[in-house]
Design an enzyme around this catalytic site. Structure first.
Site, PDB file in Angstrom:
ATOM      1  N   HIS A  93       0.791  -1.379   0.002  1.00 21.07           N
ATOM      2  CA  HIS A  93      -0.046   0.123   0.107  1.00 21.07           C
ATOM      3  C   HIS A  93       0.937   1.187  -0.008  1.00 21.07           C
ATOM      4  CE1 HIS A  93      -4.081   1.783  -0.087  1.00 21.07           C
ATOM      5  NE2 HIS A  93      -4.623   0.719   0.779  1.00 21.07           N
ATOM      6  N   ASP A  95      -2.292   3.207  -4.170  1.00 20.60           N
ATOM      7  CA  ASP A  95      -3.859   3.243  -3.630  1.00 20.60           C
ATOM      8  C   ASP A  95      -4.408   2.144  -4.168  1.00 20.60           C
ATOM      9  OD1 ASP A  95      -4.602   4.293  -5.817  1.00 20.60           O
ATOM     10  OD2 ASP A  95      -4.758   6.323  -4.817  1.00 20.60           O
TER      11      ASP A  95
END
Length: 432
Positions: free
Chosen positions: A403, A407
């Site tokens: 992450h 995104d």
């Protein structure tokens, strides 16, 4: 006068710092040639033979089989400059694994241990030949893979007693298994020559050492979990058209195309659209490093544990080339012949866990990569196709991603594009 040189465990490359002695290929008193393999070792990456850069007489060995040695630790000492017929006295300089001559080493010769001379120094003398005595072949025996050698060793089987059924007498796994079955039938199965890796204790527990490849995998997975904030998204896809396209390709003649190769081709096309996922994170520099090439790793289960061979420049390969490279690396993984270079440097991993008969998974990212695509089994399921219920070939796809590099929108876009290519292979024509 002979000069005694010390040969140390060389730098094995790819950040490897230690290796386990699996089998000595020479004994004290043997005559060795330049670049002759002297020991078989197992690293966290692969099983390799270590060649000695000196020619002469082995005067000492350091470490028993099963011992782990750090890089730079002494392996053997060799007396060079002694009157050894037909041998080189200078080192080749090729001390890295994988370097050296490709010719088979000469038959080993035994010399008598050093005897003190009149002035107190030790001299090395070659033992006289005894022509009337039949020779027993010494030195490395031609074996198809290190796994076969280990199978024989763990069951106390002397490979020199076997006649190989492979080309030029190469000993195959089937030869070893046949010999072991024959010994068992005679009721005299040999005792193991080395302790088994899994040792039962009095409480009924079985303890397996985390070393070699198993230990390396444990370290990497633990590091991935500690350092990477991962997330997973998944989608079901109708793979009916992809399977039909593969069938049409293979019916047209020529080399057969594997499903894994088609999935790899889809991955490289998706990474070209979403390059953020073809990257890693440099925590020291606090930077995301994005690559302009795809070195595609794929998970392969072997007798020695899970390994991830790497297909170099997968983005520049067509389906035929990918199929051939997957087959080559898979065979090398099965036989334990992968080199450290073939197990490192990946930028993205494809994990086909469907071969285990499961639909889905949330795999751990192969550190330091940023993402892994998982593919489940392809099975017939009820599916709404063109507005009607039909039985279609359905597969679950999952993407586990770091992450920090992107995104959910980027990850979802990548996975959706992969699913679109699976459902409509013609989408790939845009990138050919």
């Amino acid at each position: 006068m002979a000069q005694v040189l010390e040969f140390k465990l060389p730098d094995l490359g790819e950040g490897l710092t230690e290796a386990e002695i699996v089998r000595w290929l020479v004994q004290v008193g043997d005559v060795v040639a330049v670049d002759q393999p002297v020991v078989e070792v197992e690293t966290a990456k692969a099983m390799v033979d270590v060649p000695c850069p000196y020619a002469g007489v082995v005067t000492a060995r350091f470490g028993e089989e099963g011992t782990e040695l750090p890089v730079g630790a002494p392996l053997i000492t060799v007396a060079v400059g002694a009157p050894v017929s037909g041998g080189e006295t200078e080192g080749s300089g090729n001390v890295l694994v994988g370097y050296g001559t490709s010719e088979a080493p000469a038959r080993r010769r035994r010399v008598r241990p050093a005897q003190p001379s009149a002035n107190g120094t030790a001299a090395v003398h070659e033992a006289p030949e005894v022509p009337q005595t039949p020779e027993v072949p010494e030195g490395p025996v031609p074996v198809i893979s290190p796994l076969v050698r280990r199978l024989a060793r763990e069951n106390g089987l002397d490979l020199r007693e076997l006649t190989g059924s492979g080309p030029e007498g190469l000993i195959l796994r089937a030869d070893v298994e046949y010999a072991l079955r024959a010994a068992a039938a005679r009721g005299r199965t040999a005792a193991p020559a080395a302790p088994a890796p899994a040792v039962p204790v009095t409480t009924g527990e079985i303890r397996t050492p985390l070393k070699g490849i198993r230990g390396a995998v444990a370290d990497k997975l633990s590091r991935s979990r500690r350092e990477i904030p991962d997330a997973t998204c998944w989608v079901d896809a109708d793979a009916t058209e992809l399977m039909r396209a593969r069938g049409a390709m293979n019916a047209a003649g020529g080399p057969k195309i594997s499903l894994l190769a088609l999935l790899a081709r889809i991955c490289t096309a998706a990474l070209a659209r979403f390059p953020e996922l073809n990257s890693s994170v440099d925590m020291e520099a606090k930077e995301v490093v994005q690559y302009d090439h795809v070195h595609l790793g794929f998970a392969a289960q072997t007798e020695r544990g899970l390994v991830v061979p790497v297909v170099r420049d997968a983005h520049a390969r067509d389906a035929e080339s990918l199929t051939a490279e997957f087959a080559r690396l898979t065979e090398s993984a099965r036989t334990g012949a992968l080199t450290p270079a073939e197990l490192t440097g990946g930028t993205f991993t494809l994990n086909n866990y469907g071969v285990f008969g499961v639909d889905g998974s949330t795999p751990i990212i192969n550190h330091p990569e940023a993402a892994m695509l998982g593919v489940g089994r392809i099975v017939p399921k009820p599916w709404v196709h063109e507005g009607e219920l039909a039985v279609r070939q359905v597969v679950q796809l999952s993407l586990t991603f770091d992450h920090r590099v992107c995104d959910g929108g980027t990850a979802g876009g990548f996975l959706r594009y992969v699913a679109d290519c699976v459902e409509q292979p013609a989408v790939l024509l845009r990138t050919l």
